[in-house]
Design a protein around this motif. Structure first.
Motif, PDB file in Angstrom:
ATOM      1  N   SER A 205      11.679  -3.029  10.596  1.00 42.73           N
ATOM      2  CA  SER A 205      12.172  -2.286  11.759  1.00 42.73           C
ATOM      3  C   SER A 205      11.131  -1.370  12.377  1.00 42.73           C
ATOM      4  CB  SER A 205      13.395  -1.439  11.360  1.00 42.73           C
ATOM      5  OG  SER A 205      14.430  -2.258  10.872  1.00 42.73           O
ATOM      6  N   GLY A 206       9.944  -1.358  11.845  1.00 43.23           N
ATOM      7  CA  GLY A 206       8.886  -0.541  12.424  1.00 43.23           C
ATOM      8  C   GLY A 206       8.995   0.934  12.120  1.00 43.23           C
ATOM      9  N   VAL A 207       9.671   1.299  11.026  1.00 46.60           N
ATOM     10  CA  VAL A 207       9.848   2.711  10.675  1.00 46.60           C
ATOM     11  C   VAL A 207       8.632   3.181   9.885  1.00 46.60           C
ATOM     12  CG1 VAL A 207      11.318   4.384   9.481  1.00 46.60           C
ATOM     13  CG2 VAL A 207      12.334   2.404  10.643  1.00 46.60           C
ATOM     14  N   PRO A 208       8.080   4.338  10.225  1.00 51.52           N
ATOM     15  CA  PRO A 208       6.853   4.769   9.548  1.00 51.52           C
ATOM     16  C   PRO A 208       7.106   5.427   8.196  1.00 51.52           C
ATOM     17  CG  PRO A 208       7.442   6.355  11.246  1.00 51.52           C
ATOM     18  CD  PRO A 208       8.442   5.233  11.346  1.00 51.52           C
ATOM     19  N   ALA A 209       6.168   5.174   7.291  1.00 52.40           N
ATOM     20  CA  ALA A 209       5.990   6.009   6.100  1.00 52.40           C
ATOM     21  C   ALA A 209       4.770   6.862   6.398  1.00 52.40           C
ATOM     22  CB  ALA A 209       5.786   5.160   4.861  1.00 52.40           C
ATOM     23  N   ILE A 210       4.931   8.167   6.302  1.00 54.43           N
ATOM     24  CA  ILE A 210       3.893   9.083   6.764  1.00 54.43           C
ATOM     25  C   ILE A 210       3.323   9.855   5.581  1.00 54.43           C
ATOM     26  CG2 ILE A 210       3.402  11.075   8.235  1.00 54.43           C
ATOM     27  CD1 ILE A 210       5.463  10.105  10.165  1.00 54.43           C
ATOM     28  N   GLY A 211       2.000   9.859   5.479  1.00 53.15           N
ATOM     29  CA  GLY A 211       1.364  10.524   4.359  1.00 53.15           C
ATOM     30  C   GLY A 211       0.351  11.561   4.783  1.00 53.15           C
ATOM     31  N   ARG A 212      -0.245  12.170   3.794  1.00 48.78           N
ATOM     32  CA  ARG A 212      -1.376  13.071   3.983  1.00 48.78           C
ATOM     33  C   ARG A 212      -2.409  12.759   2.916  1.00 48.78           C
ATOM     34  NH1 ARG A 212       1.540  18.891   4.303  1.00 48.78           N
ATOM     35  NH2 ARG A 212       2.716  17.869   2.649  1.00 48.78           N
ATOM     36  N   ASN A 213      -3.674  12.905   3.285  1.00 48.35           N
ATOM     37  CA  ASN A 213      -4.777  12.650   2.347  1.00 48.35           C
ATOM     38  C   ASN A 213      -4.702  11.248   1.763  1.00 48.35           C
ATOM     39  OD1 ASN A 213      -5.632  15.412   2.626  1.00 48.35           O
ATOM     40  ND2 ASN A 213      -4.053  15.987   1.149  1.00 48.35           N
ATOM     41  N   THR A 214      -4.369  10.283   2.622  1.00 48.23           N
ATOM     42  CA  THR A 214      -4.212   8.909   2.145  1.00 48.23           C
ATOM     43  C   THR A 214      -5.570   8.262   1.883  1.00 48.23           C
ATOM     44  OG1 THR A 214      -4.103   8.189   4.440  1.00 48.23           O
ATOM     45  CG2 THR A 214      -2.015   8.532   3.292  1.00 48.23           C
ATOM     46  N   GLN A 215      -5.573   7.350   0.934  1.00 53.22           N
ATOM     47  CA  GLN A 215      -6.750   6.527   0.644  1.00 53.22           C
ATOM     48  C   GLN A 215      -6.260   5.097   0.485  1.00 53.22           C
ATOM     49  OE1 GLN A 215      -9.430   7.979  -2.423  1.00 53.22           O
ATOM     50  NE2 GLN A 215     -10.147   5.916  -2.896  1.00 53.22           N
ATOM     51  N   TRP A 216      -6.561   4.267   1.510  1.00 49.61           N
ATOM     52  CA  TRP A 216      -6.029   2.908   1.558  1.00 49.61           C
ATOM     53  C   TRP A 216      -7.006   1.947   0.886  1.00 49.61           C
ATOM     54  CZ3 TRP A 216      -1.130   2.888   3.179  1.00 49.61           C
ATOM     55  CH2 TRP A 216      -0.713   3.935   3.982  1.00 49.61           C
ATOM     56  N   ILE A 217      -6.510   1.202  -0.080  1.00 49.49           N
ATOM     57  CA  ILE A 217      -7.373   0.296  -0.832  1.00 49.49           C
ATOM     58  C   ILE A 217      -7.955  -0.782   0.075  1.00 49.49           C
ATOM     59  CG2 ILE A 217      -7.404  -1.415  -2.711  1.00 49.49           C
ATOM     60  CD1 ILE A 217      -5.202   0.270  -4.068  1.00 49.49           C
ATOM     61  N   ILE A 218      -7.167  -1.223   1.053  1.00 47.51           N
ATOM     62  CA  ILE A 218      -7.646  -2.283   1.940  1.00 47.51           C
ATOM     63  C   ILE A 218      -8.864  -1.840   2.740  1.00 47.51           C
ATOM     64  CG2 ILE A 218      -6.219  -1.737   3.963  1.00 47.51           C
ATOM     65  CD1 ILE A 218      -5.716  -4.773   4.221  1.00 47.51           C
ATOM     66  N   ASP A 219      -9.003  -0.513   2.926  1.00 51.50           N
ATOM     67  CA  ASP A 219     -10.160  -0.021   3.673  1.00 51.50           C
ATOM     68  C   ASP A 219     -11.473  -0.303   2.953  1.00 51.50           C
ATOM     69  OD1 ASP A 219      -8.499   0.838   5.618  1.00 51.50           O
ATOM     70  OD2 ASP A 219      -8.756   2.983   5.261  1.00 51.50           O
ATOM     71  N   ASP A 220     -11.407  -0.513   1.633  1.00 54.19           N
ATOM     72  CA  ASP A 220     -12.630  -0.854   0.904  1.00 54.19           C
ATOM     73  C   ASP A 220     -13.232  -2.153   1.416  1.00 54.19           C
ATOM     74  OD1 ASP A 220     -12.343   1.392  -0.634  1.00 54.19           O
ATOM     75  OD2 ASP A 220     -11.437   0.358  -2.342  1.00 54.19           O
ATOM     76  N   LEU A 221     -12.361  -3.032   1.948  1.00 55.81           N
ATOM     77  CA  LEU A 221     -12.848  -4.320   2.442  1.00 55.81           C
ATOM     78  C   LEU A 221     -13.644  -4.166   3.734  1.00 55.81           C
ATOM     79  CD1 LEU A 221      -9.613  -6.436   1.865  1.00 55.81           C
ATOM     80  CD2 LEU A 221     -11.608  -6.253   0.360  1.00 55.81           C
ATOM     81  N   ILE A 222     -13.445  -3.061   4.437  1.00 53.70           N
ATOM     82  CA  ILE A 222     -14.141  -2.859   5.712  1.00 53.70           C
ATOM     83  C   ILE A 222     -14.983  -1.584   5.684  1.00 53.70           C
ATOM     84  CG2 ILE A 222     -12.491  -4.168   7.103  1.00 53.70           C
ATOM     85  CD1 ILE A 222     -11.215  -1.473   7.855  1.00 53.70           C
ATOM     86  N   SER A 223     -15.300  -1.126   4.495  1.00 54.95           N
ATOM     87  CA  SER A 223     -16.066   0.118   4.355  1.00 54.95           C
ATOM     88  C   SER A 223     -17.441  -0.164   3.771  1.00 54.95           C
ATOM     89  CB  SER A 223     -15.331   1.113   3.444  1.00 54.95           C
ATOM     90  OG  SER A 223     -14.115   1.516   4.018  1.00 54.95           O
ATOM     91  N   TRP A 224     -18.407   0.583   4.249  1.00 57.21           N
ATOM     92  CA  TRP A 224     -19.749   0.550   3.669  1.00 57.21           C
ATOM     93  C   TRP A 224     -19.782   1.476   2.448  1.00 57.21           C
ATOM     94  CZ3 TRP A 224     -23.314  -2.855   5.198  1.00 57.21           C
ATOM     95  CH2 TRP A 224     -23.218  -3.411   6.483  1.00 57.21           C
ATOM     96  N   ARG A 225     -20.413   1.019   1.384  1.00 56.47           N
ATOM     97  CA  ARG A 225     -20.576   1.832   0.180  1.00 56.47           C
ATOM     98  C   ARG A 225     -22.051   2.159  -0.008  1.00 56.47           C
ATOM     99  NH1 ARG A 225     -16.942  -2.019  -0.471  1.00 56.47           N
ATOM    100  NH2 ARG A 225     -18.496  -3.561  -1.112  1.00 56.47           N
TER     101      ARG A 225
END
Length: 851
Positions: A205-225
């Protein structure tokens, strides 16, 4: 219709990440301070209605090693009862999960399994008060009387953000695939993969889950280390062995070797650094980036393209084989070089030296030094430095860079965003495309080399945009797709060298960034990311949502055409991790142009005096450069982003050209050609609104939309130099020469704006200005002062104008200012030869005393 669109969107989102195993929310915990702990509230933090039914919360959980106790999730009922999954620790350090209801503790029998995904289900039966917590393969069942008749619950993972129920002890866990069911009917599903900043949207339904200080694991796939960083007292040279997975870094005295090994159990590439003293010989080049590792020859080679000699490094004896030192100033700063193993040639294109940009294709033979190099100009490609290239078969693909059509540094340098292929056999050039739009995130230059993806028939290039991102381009579409999050490095040094490499055996991309000062102090950083890369649109959802996050979520279909066209990814580049971009593109050249060869030295002997116009406040300037001052005289130019600047330029130019202004469709084509029609209109409306707000600070300027045309209205109390001079040009009778010269002598029109649709306006303006000045010289008897002013004005708009040279030199000569006249003449001759490659045919006396 909405359900159909919803189904398409969910299918494509799910398909795009179906084969991506690395996703989820990494919940930050101790030892971070409380202010940096992660919280994630489902349903936008709002109560979730039970409707008197059983509510099932199901998700996957990964328990990490860092923090031995704390909360994984907390459920708060409308009766302020808490239901928590928490962890404690026993005497031997094992992690013990337990269920907490109110203040009652219920332990599971076995310690938690660590570092693996576990399935968890919490079932709340609001009819009978029954609670069941299925943890891995264990289950706790109990009856909680206070759960009966519960109307709603709030659910949070990590640090509970609900007022009055905050818990600061957070368990070190990851979560993904969070599902809510009401009496076995699924009502929500948060995958914890695609996201917009701290928000993840439910796929039902497109309802948000809203966080703070999030760290998304999928971002590792598009992040430079970052895998390496070091400071040097001198500028080092860097090369990469793509087969062996090694970086070679040389200074005058040391060779550093960085060896990369395959991923360990934690998915990390291990890095080993060695150093050794260089025992002799000389590095051949006078430039730091002129070193390459040639895998087919297993040779580390430095090359001097200016003097045409080479030096191979003996890796067994740690010495350069050549003792010759560079003697001449280099001609090829920031060129691009590839090696062709077919005929053992080094292929160079572009570069900078002696205040000139190059478009020369240079073929060298380092292992056959008896063969002379080939210097081949490519007139179809504008001179430039910092292009990117890659050799694919017999095609050398060249992308972007910075230069100018004339090749001269001081004459309107610009960034190029175009793609060419040069056949290295017959030297023919094919142009695929050139980007004509305005870049939303500002100008950039690419790395020295690109990577070609044979499977997907595209190129990857590292760029300086957004402080360091990977982009994808291809031969079909004049567009750039962002393929990484920004490195977030500030490119603010005198010299910048970047390059991109692929290690096929490691399935990694590597980028190095070398930032150096004039005194040699340098910082080198090396980064890696997974290959093949994913577009950031796979991990980010750029839709627009309503405040409630429900049905309004689907009111915007801006990205539907991209979904249908691409099939597996959302279209567009995510509006995510925006960085404050620099206000200007810094030149990466070793020195400014020489005053003796600058066209400015032909022109004004002193700054023009403003007699008729006040440019100290309430003005917009196009002449000499783009500038805006508000009602108080404050320079607010920096408030104009590239898009806002282009929008204002378009409105003014087209309003001058046509009283109706510019059509809405044409405006979209100029500024938002890469977007769908609906998205483009939305963008236009947003930026027009922003522009109106800024214009109110300047003066009485109005943006008017009438009959599908957009125009700008500038009242008399506000000044625009271009608007004013074009109005004066149209007054055929009683033209005020002094007033017009005061405007024209300010400079050319928008010299630092290089966009295809602006160029015709600039050319027409320059031609009109030149014709006007020449026409006045021919029609009227003028004072020497006016003649000199007209000559200076002509030089502003045509630095090779021979009539301006003849007028200025002859007037000065007649005033017995022979030395000054000769200086003007000599400077003109230098510029003439530098620009056209031939000597100026007229002598000084022929100029001052024409026949």
């Amino acid at each position: 219709m909405r359900n159909l669109l919803l189904a398409i969107l969910i299918f494509n989102c799910s398909y795009a990440i179906a084969n991506i195993s690395g996703y989820g929310l990494h919940i930050r915990s101790y030892p971070l301070p409380t202010s940096r702990l992660t919280d994630m509230a489902l349903e936008n933090g709002m109560p979730i209605k039970t409707e008197g039914m059983q509510l099932d919360l199901n998700f996957d959980l990964w328990v990490r090693d860092e923090n031995v106790f704390g909360t994984a999730f907390r459920v708060i009922t409308n009766n302020n009862e808490n239901i928590d999954l928490m962890y404690s620790v026993d005497e031997d350090g094992s992690r013990l999960p337990f269920l907490l209801t109110g203040e009652d503790v219920h332990f599971f029998q076995r310690p938690a399994r660590m570092e693996t995904w576990l399935n968890i289900t919490l079932s709340l039966n609001c009819r009978n008060g029954r609670i069941v917590l299925q943890y891995d393969d264990e289950k706790i069942e109990l009856t909680h009387e206070k759960l009966k008749e519960t109307k709603s619950v709030r659910i949070a993972f990590g640090r509970c953000p609900f007022e009055g129920f905050v818990l600061d002890d957070v368990a070190s866990v990851n979560i993904k695939d969070v599902s809510l069911k009401r009496d076995d009917r699924q009502i929500r599903f948060w995958k914890m993969a695609q996201h917009v900043g701290d928000i993840c949207y439910d796929e039902i339904s497109g309802v948000p889950a809203i966080g703070r200080n999030t760290q998304w694991i999928i971002d590792d796939l598009i992040s430079w280390r970052k895998i390496y960083g070091e400071k040097f007292n001198t500028i080092p040279a860097i090369a990469f062995d793509s087969i062996g997975g090694k970086f070679f870094i040389t200074t005058d005295t040391f060779l550093y070797t960085i060896s990369l090994s395959p991923e360990n159990e934690n998915g990390e590439v291990e890095v080993k650094t060695d150093s050794s003293l260089i025992s002799g010989g000389r590095y051949a080049a006078g430039l730091p980036n002129h070193m390459i590792y040639i895998a087919s020859e297993q040779q580390l080679l430095s090359y001097n393209l200016t003097e045409h000699f080479y030096s191979v490094f003996d890796l067994t004896r740690n010495r350069w084989k050549n003792r010759r030192a560079p003697a001449e100033d280099p001609n090829y700063w920031n060129n691009t070089v590839v090696y062709n193993p077919v005929d053992s040639t080094l292929i160079s294109f572009g570069g900078y030296g002696h205040y000139l940009y190059s478009h020369e294709l240079l073929l060298c033979y380092p292992f056959h030094e008896e063969k002379p190099p080939q210097h081949i100009p490519l007139p179809d490609i504008a001179p430039r430095y910092s292009p990117a290239s890659v050799l694919v078969g017999d095609q050398l693909y060249i992308f972007g860079g910075r230069g100018s059509p004339s090749g001269r540094q001081e004459l309107f340098p610009r960034n190029y965003y175009d793609l060419y292929a040069v056949n290295i056999t017959d030297k023919t050039v094919k142009k695929y495309w050139s980007w004509a739009g305005t870049l939303e995130y500002g100008d950039f230059v690419p790395s020295e080399n690109m990577i070609y993806d044979h499977e997907n028939q595209c190129f990857y290039v590292f760029t300086s945009q957004l402080n360091g991102v990977l982009m994808k381009i291809d031969t079909v579409h004049p567009a750039f797709e962002q393929m990484s999050l920004p490195i977030d490095i500030i490119f603010n040094t005198h010299y910048m060298f970047t390059n991109l490499f692929l290690a096929p055996g490691l399935q990694k991309l590597y980028a190095y960034i070398l930032l150096s000062e004039v005194n040699g102090e340098s910082t080198l950083e090396i980064y890696e990311m997974n290959y093949p890369p994913l577009p950031i649109s796979v991990t980010s959802m750029p839709q627009i949502h309503t405040a409630e996050g429900k049905s309004g979520f689907w009111k915007k279909y801006d990205y539907l055409p991209g979904i249908l066209f691409l099939g597996i990814i959302l279209s567009g580049i995510a509006r995510y991790y925006r960085k404050k971009r620099r206000t200007g593109q810094k030149e990466k050249t070793p020195a400014p142009h020489s005053p003796a060869t600058s066209p400015r030295s032909l022109m004004l002997e002193k700054e023009p005096v403003s007699q008729y116009y006040d440019f100290s406040k309430k003005c917009i300037c196009f002449l000499d450069r783009f500038k805006a001052l508000d009602k108080k005289g404050t320079d607010i130019t920096a408030q104009f982003s590239p898009i806002l600047q282009s929008l204002l330029i378009a409105l003014i130019c087209y309003s001058v050209k046509d009283s109706r202004g510019i059509s809405g469709n044409k405006l979209i084509k100029l500024l938002w050609q890469d977007k769908s029609e609906e998205a483009a209109k939305n963008n236009r409306n947003v930026y027009v609104s922003k522009l109106r707000t800024i214009l109110e600070e300047i003066g009485d300027l109005k943006i008017i939309n009438k009959n599908s045309f957009w125009r700008i209205q500038i009242d008399d109390d506000t000044l625009c130099d271009y608007w004013e001079i074009m109005k004066l040009f149209k007054e055929k009778e009683n033209q005020d020469l002094e007033r017009m010269l005061e405007l024209l002598i300010r400079g050319g029109m928008l010299p630092n704006i290089e966009t295809d649709w602006v160029d015709p306006f600039k050319n027409d303006f320059a031609n009109t200005a030149i014709d006007f000045c020449v026409g006045f010289l021919k029609k009227f008897d003028l004072t020497d002062s006016l003649k000199l002013k007209i000559a200076d004005t002509l030089f502003q708009h045509d630095f090779l104008n021979e009539e301006a040279l003849q007028i200025k030199c002859s007037v000065l000569y007649q005033q017995n200012k022979v030395g000054l006249a000769k200086t003007v003449y000599d400077t003109f001759c230098n510029i003439y030869k530098s620009s056209l490659g031939i000597d100026y045919p007229c002598s000084f006396m022929q100029v001052v005393k024409p026949a």
